[in-house]
Design a protein around this motif. Sequence first.
Motif, short mmCIF file in Angstrom:
data_model
loop_
_atom_site.label_atom_id
_atom_site.label_comp_id
_atom_site.label_asym_id
_atom_site.label_seq_id
_atom_site.Cartn_x
_atom_site.Cartn_y
_atom_site.Cartn_z
N LYS A 101 0.83 -1.21 0.00
CA LYS A 101 0.00 0.00 0.00
C LYS A 101 0.86 1.26 0.00
O LYS A 101 0.58 2.20 -0.74
N LYS A 102 1.93 1.25 0.81
CA LYS A 102 2.81 2.42 0.90
C LYS A 102 3.48 2.71 -0.44
O LYS A 102 3.61 3.87 -0.84
N ASN A 103 3.88 1.65 -1.14
CA ASN A 103 4.55 1.81 -2.43
C ASN A 103 3.57 2.02 -3.58
O ASN A 103 3.98 2.10 -4.73
N GLN A 104 2.29 2.07 -3.26
CA GLN A 104 1.23 2.27 -4.25
C GLN A 104 1.35 1.27 -5.40
O GLN A 104 1.29 1.63 -6.58
N CYS A 105 1.53 0.02 -5.04
CA CYS A 105 1.65 -1.06 -6.01
C CYS A 105 0.28 -1.34 -6.61
O CYS A 105 -0.58 -1.95 -5.96
N GLN A 106 0.05 -0.87 -7.83
CA GLN A 106 -1.27 -0.95 -8.45
C GLN A 106 -1.72 -2.38 -8.73
O GLN A 106 -2.90 -2.70 -8.60
N ASN A 156 -3.46 -3.97 -5.65
CA ASN A 156 -4.58 -3.28 -5.03
C ASN A 156 -5.88 -4.08 -5.23
O ASN A 156 -6.64 -3.85 -6.16
#
Length: 136
Positions: free
Chosen positions: A94-99, A102
Amino acid sequence: MVNPIILINVLLVLIFFNYVYQLEHQNCGCSADWRRDFIKYYTAVIIYKIILYNIIVNYKNPILITVFNIFNLFTNLFGLVYLWSLFTYAKMLKKNQCQCSNTVSRKIMANYSLFMFVLIGIILINYFFYLIKICV
């Protein structure tokens, strides 16, 4: 009849296994981490442990039960690492915004591990107060 708590745990473990398996086979680069592999392999161990337990319980062999209890002790110790891995892995994704990660499974993983840590904390506090009560 199957115990509903065991059934829910098996379902959650299968969700976690499928989630990390899908991330790995989608070549989701931002999900590559040692925790992904640990979650995948430890989840497989949990599934085998449940199957093995159900087989051993039917045989009622004391030697097999003793061996299983020793195996169970070690897998439970790794269970704390597993919970920590679930929580920190979901948090890292979530922190690395791993799409590609998600999904609802990531949220379930994070919430489940947080719930289990709170539950373990409550049990430890209860046990601590129980020990105080005995000693006084």
